[in-house]
Scaffold this motif. Structure first.
Motif, PDB file in Angstrom:
ATOM      1  N   HIS A  49       0.823  -1.209   0.000  1.00 62.35           N
ATOM      2  CA  HIS A  49       0.000   0.000   0.000  1.00 62.35           C
ATOM      3  C   HIS A  49       0.858   1.261   0.000  1.00 62.35           C
ATOM      4  O   HIS A  49       1.798   1.395   0.792  1.00 62.35           O
ATOM      5  CB  HIS A  49      -0.915   0.002   1.217  1.00 62.35           C
ATOM      6  N   ASP A  51       1.152   4.662   1.086  1.00 65.44           N
ATOM      7  CA  ASP A  51       0.481   5.467   2.124  1.00 65.44           C
ATOM      8  C   ASP A  51       0.287   6.925   1.722  1.00 65.44           C
ATOM      9  O   ASP A  51      -0.699   7.549   2.092  1.00 65.44           O
ATOM     10  CB  ASP A  51       1.280   5.404   3.434  1.00 65.44           C
ATOM     11  N   ARG A 290     -10.667  -2.476  -0.593  1.00 65.52           N
ATOM     12  CA  ARG A 290     -10.311  -3.440   0.444  1.00 65.52           C
ATOM     13  C   ARG A 290     -11.548  -4.272   0.783  1.00 65.52           C
ATOM     14  O   ARG A 290     -12.649  -3.730   0.893  1.00 65.52           O
ATOM     15  CB  ARG A 290      -9.821  -2.724   1.693  1.00 65.52           C
ATOM     16  N   SER A 293     -13.528  -3.170   3.683  1.00 65.93           N
ATOM     17  CA  SER A 293     -14.197  -1.864   3.588  1.00 65.93           C
ATOM     18  C   SER A 293     -15.658  -1.982   3.161  1.00 65.93           C
ATOM     19  O   SER A 293     -16.392  -0.990   3.218  1.00 65.93           O
ATOM     20  CB  SER A 293     -13.465  -0.964   2.582  1.00 65.93           C
ATOM     21  N   HIS A 296     -18.280  -0.716   5.635  1.00 66.10           N
ATOM     22  CA  HIS A 296     -18.221   0.732   5.853  1.00 66.10           C
ATOM     23  C   HIS A 296     -18.731   1.505   4.641  1.00 66.10           C
ATOM     24  O   HIS A 296     -19.437   2.511   4.778  1.00 66.10           O
ATOM     25  CB  HIS A 296     -16.782   1.147   6.181  1.00 66.10           C
ATOM     26  N   ASP A 426     -10.719  11.051   4.111  1.00 62.61           N
ATOM     27  CA  ASP A 426     -10.293   9.974   5.008  1.00 62.61           C
ATOM     28  C   ASP A 426     -11.100   8.705   4.760  1.00 62.61           C
ATOM     29  O   ASP A 426     -10.564   7.593   4.849  1.00 62.61           O
ATOM     30  CB  ASP A 426     -10.441  10.409   6.471  1.00 62.61           C
ATOM     31  N   PHE A 427     -12.372   8.862   4.486  1.00 60.84           N
ATOM     32  CA  PHE A 427     -13.215   7.700   4.210  1.00 60.84           C
ATOM     33  C   PHE A 427     -12.710   6.966   2.970  1.00 60.84           C
ATOM     34  O   PHE A 427     -12.597   5.737   2.962  1.00 60.84           O
ATOM     35  CB  PHE A 427     -14.664   8.137   4.003  1.00 60.84           C
ATOM     36  N   ARG A 429      -9.651   7.126   1.690  1.00 58.32           N
ATOM     37  CA  ARG A 429      -8.319   6.591   1.963  1.00 58.32           C
ATOM     38  C   ARG A 429      -8.385   5.279   2.740  1.00 58.32           C
ATOM     39  O   ARG A 429      -7.596   4.364   2.523  1.00 58.32           O
ATOM     40  CB  ARG A 429      -7.503   7.630   2.736  1.00 58.32           C
ATOM     41  N   ASP A 430      -9.337   5.177   3.636  1.00 57.27           N
ATOM     42  CA  ASP A 430      -9.472   3.964   4.448  1.00 57.27           C
ATOM     43  C   ASP A 430     -10.143   2.820   3.689  1.00 57.27           C
ATOM     44  O   ASP A 430     -10.136   1.684   4.170  1.00 57.27           O
ATOM     45  CB  ASP A 430     -10.297   4.268   5.708  1.00 57.27           C
ATOM     46  N   SER A 431     -10.700   3.103   2.535  1.00 60.11           N
ATOM     47  CA  SER A 431     -11.487   2.092   1.823  1.00 60.11           C
ATOM     48  C   SER A 431     -10.756   1.438   0.668  1.00 60.11           C
ATOM     49  O   SER A 431     -11.180   0.378   0.197  1.00 60.11           O
ATOM     50  CB  SER A 431     -12.788   2.721   1.293  1.00 60.11           C
TER      51      SER A 431
END
Length: 845
Positions: A49, A51, A290, A293, A296, A426-427, A429-431
């Motif tokens: 990944h 970052d 992901r 994810s 979410h 952020d949502f 990026r986290d997914s």
């Protein structure tokens, strides 16, 4: 013992094995994850990944579906079809149901179950279908029978057109049979036609269709409704996720597709729209969702309660299908058809998350939505070329084509401007997972290469070892694995049976559902994929794991790995170790035949050798037509027209009883120079098309030029001093000036000289020679003499030509006393005879 790898480390190790020419180790490592020390590779894609990747997120409108009693919403002319294509009938789920009516009352049914017919189109991708609820019952197909199509055309569509556009109705066929007769060619193939229909009459079509049905005593008009579909236009309306951009973009979408927003908003039917969100890497990395994810993303985008979001994103849920990407369990898309209680604040009817890289192999073919291979292809020797092209595609994509992460929601039209807005960074990026694009495609490349190698080793092995269940099971497993590289791996009933035998197993107790090969164990363990290639086979084997079974097939090592292969020294043909065999029905699904018949066919290849794939198909009734694919300039190679020479017009019968149609076979822009240029290039193509083959079908062609490249042959092939650039074997002789001149006269004869005898080979099938005869008959003596002089100049620039005889273009009889060889093969072996231009430099091998 196990060893952890990132995807990049795994690909690099595969590269090292490839460079060291350790083919068997490479195949074992890439396909089963086992190295030469017996250690198991465990792949962790999160180690790859990026970052600090920067993302761009866009929103768009992808497609539209409308059920309406009229076509008032369409504000442009359309085209109507007297005959409808079967493939345009809606037969696959669009994940929508509707409350229909017919003469028995109202009923709820999936839209794709209602008998329907595509009657027209507008724009590039937009379709109009008529749905006939009166013909519906739960047992029947959505396809209209031929008699129903006849009735619809003759009792409904044609009378309606005659009423609404009487001036154009004369162009319509008088009945279904006459149109079917017109559309059908000699081979039975249909050529469909369309008829223009004026925009001002489009709104009246629905009412008139119902009237025509009623006037002909048919009740089909009861509940008749149109399905209006706009497809695949997502990138035309890309915009940011701010709410003030949503409505202007929607208006652009409707304008581009000639749809009236007022009519849609005040429709008596129902309209749904697909709204998409796409995540793109600014640094050119590949992005994918992901797996962890999904919960979410669904909860946030559908504005759904946590418990409901969890329920419809759990493996084993009948509403949820997980689509692994690149064989990675931790990286996947999904498809969700939520029930009425789990549709959230936007009444989401359908949601799909996927990566855009599948567009490179997307092609609707039978029940598949991407390029695919079959076991039959492998057994027939057709897989090598396909896999080479697939491997090349993956390699080229690694340099140019990053994958994007995309999610689409199908919602009622009224919610089009409310969904997928104001999503924070952020949502996103986290997914998603960000992986360097070369690494992303490199994984697929090496898996394709390894599987292709194993399949080829199987086909090259002794028949007695190929014709075993374990060898055939591995072949089916590799085909399943290859098709799952760029499409979701098939988990239909037959594939589940295969999976149970080719994948490693884990303990059933407390098994992690995220790594189970087909989801959580359910009561009957048979949750099907929506895209299962055998989901429509009624008698397909249903795979039920026994309640007392202690293990389940799984992906425990971060990648879909097969069980360890039996490959390399000591194994004449690659195979699997003993495991669960394929059932009879599953074997038939993959191989299209029974095990016994498949084994018999393998032994037959020993008795009757298949022709070598490089052999020239020189038995055609006519050689292929020359076409300039860009291999040569479009400019003519001759300049006789400028000197005043031209072809005489073709004599015509001017009798009053002969209709002069203007000569549809003539090219009005053709000149003597363009005709002669095409003829010369056609001749060069024909000579190669007629290269002889050895009598033994298993021996390669005498011509080493790849089959695909022979269609783009140019004069360069005949001007190369290195004969091995064209031939695997040949015999040559340097001609004297007279012999070279005679050879030209043989291939391009003067007036008054024709080929004689019934055994004339090659010439009758060669298009260049037919064109030469026509050109000779269409030219006066002076012009034809100049033509031959100019063609002779071209002829005299080549290094070699086939040693043509009056009755054949190519001869192969071995003549050691007259001809020489440079190939190193015995002089007594037959091979093509060629003559070398006396003005040429010495040839070489």
């Amino acid at each position: 013992m196990s060893v952890n790898y990132s995807i990049d480390e795994f690909v690099c190790q595969a590269y090292r094995l490839f460079e060291d020419n350790k083919s068997a180790e490479l195949a074992q490592f890439v396909l089963s994850g086992t190295d030469h020390l017996g250690r198991q590779a465990v792949i962790d894609p999160f180690l790859d990944h990026v970052d600090d990747d920067l993302y761009k997120v866009t929103r768009d409108y992808d497609s539209l579906l409308g059920l309406d009693t009229s076509l008032q919403a369409i504000s442009t002319a359309i085209t109507l079809f007297p005959l409808s294509k079967k493939e345009d009938t809606l037969s696959r789920s669009v994940h929508l149901s509707y409350h229909f009516t017919n003469s028995t009352g109202g009923f709820e049914a999936p839209i794709h179950k209602i008998p329907n017919l595509c009657i027209g189109k507008w724009g590039t991708h937009n379709m109009i279908r008529v749905l006939l609820p009166e013909l519906y019952n739960e047992q029947r197909s959505p396809f209209l029978t031929q008699q129903e199509q006849i009735t619809f055309y003759e009792k409904c569509l044609l009378p309606s057109v005659q009423k609404l556009t009487p001036n154009q109705a004369s162009e319509w066929p008088p009945n279904y049979a006459s149109e079917f007769f017109r559309a059908q060619n000699r081979r039975g193939q249909l050529s469909f036609t369309s008829k223009f229909f004026r925009a001002e009459e489009v709104p009246n079509l629905g009412t008139t269709l119902r009237e025509s049905l009623a006037e002909n005593g048919l009740t089909w008009g009861t509940g008749l409704i149109f399905l209006i579909q706009v497809r695949g236009v997502k990138h035309s309306t890309s915009h940011s996720l701010y709410s003030n951009n949503a409505e202007p973009a929607l208006n652009v979408f409707l304008q581009q597709n000639h749809l009236c927003p007022f009519e849609i908003e005040h429709s008596f039917g129902s309209w749904w729209i697909d709204v998409g969100l796409e995540v793109i890497s600014d640094q050119g990395n590949s992005l994918a969702w992901r797996t962890d994810s999904h919960f979410h993303v669904v909860r946030r985008l559908c504005e759904l309660e946590e418990l409901k979001a969890h329920r419809i994103t759990t493996p084993g849920s009948s509403k949820y299908t997980r689509d692994l990407v690149s064989h990675l369990p931790a990286v996947s898309g999904c498809r969700i058809s939520p029930g009425p209680q789990a549709r959230g604040n936007f009444d989401t009817q359908y949601l799909q998350m996927y990566t855009t890289d599948k567009a490179l192999t997307y092609r609707v073919d039978n029940s598949h939505f991407g390029k695919y291979l079959t076991c039959s292809d492998v057994l027939k020797g057709k897989s090598e070329k396909y896999l080479h092209k697939l491997y090349t595609l993956y390699g080229e994509a690694s340099m140019t084509t990053p994958a994007f992460a995309r999610v689409e929601l199908r919602v009622p039209y009224k919610n089009a401007t409310l969904v997928l807005l104001d999503i924070d960074d952020d949502f996103v990026r986290d997914s998603v997972l960000s992986i360097p694009t070369q690494t992303w495609w490199g994984l697929r490349s090496y898996r394709c290469l390894a599987a292709a190698s194993v399949l080829q080793w199987q086909m090259d092995g002794p028949a007695i070892h190929r014709a075993t269940e374990l060898c055939m099971q591995l072949m089916a497993g590799l085909v399943w694995l290859l098709n799952g590289l760029h499409s979701a791996p098939d988990i239909g009933a037959s594939s589940k049976n295969l999976i149970a035998g080719i994948l490693p197993h884990v303990d059933r107790v407390n098994a992690d559902p995220d790594i189970l090969a087909y989801g959580s164990p359910t009561e009957d363990d048979d949750v099907r994929s929506d895209d299962s290639s055998d989901s429509d086979i009624d008698d397909a084997p249903r795979v039920r794991t026994r309640r007392d079974a202690t293990t389940l097939p799984a992906y425990p090592n971060g990648l879909i790995f097969l069980r360890q292969l039996r490959i390399g020294t000591g194994y004449p043909v690659p195979r699997l170790s003993k495991g669960q065999p394929l059932t009879e029905k599953a074997f038939r699904f993959f191989f299209g035949t029974t095990l016994e018949e498949a084994l018999d066919s393998i032994y037959k290849t020993v008795i009757v050798q298949e022709p070598h794939p490089t052999r020239v198909n020189n038995k055609r009734k006519k050689t292929m037509t020359y076409f300039n694919w860009g291999q040569q300039t479009q400019e003519p190679e001759f300049s006789l027209s400028q000197a005043g020479y031209e072809l005489e017009p073709i004599p015509r019968d001017e009798g009053s009883d002969i209709e002069n149609d203007g000569g549809e076979d003539e090219d009005p822009e053709a000149t003597l120079d363009t005709v002669l240029t095409k003829l010369w290039r056609q001749g060069l193509l024909d000579f190669t098309s007629k290269v002889p083959n050895p009598r033994d079908a298993s021996i390669p062609s005498y011509c080493v030029i790849p089959v695909a490249d022979r269609t783009t042959i140019t004069i360069d092939a005949y001007s190369d001093l290195s004969l091995s650039a064209y031939f695997r074997d040949c015999q040559y002789r340097v001609a004297d000036r007279k012999e070279w001149s005679d050879l030209f006269d043989t291939l391009f004869p003067p007036k008054g000289k024709n080929k004689q005898g019934k055994t004339v080979q090659n010439y009758r099938q060669s298009q260049y020679y037919i064109q030469w005869v026509k050109l000779r008959d269409q030219s006066d003596d002076e012009t034809f003499s100049i033509i031959r002089s100019e063609v002779r100049k071209k002829f005299n620039t080549v290094v070699w030509m086939p040693a043509a005889k009056s009755d054949r273009i190519w001869a192969t009889k071995p003549e050691p006393g007259r001809y020489n060889k440079l190939s190193g093969l015995p002089d007594t072996l037959p091979c093509p005879q060629i003559l070398i231009n006396p003005k040429s430099l010495p040839v070489r091998w």
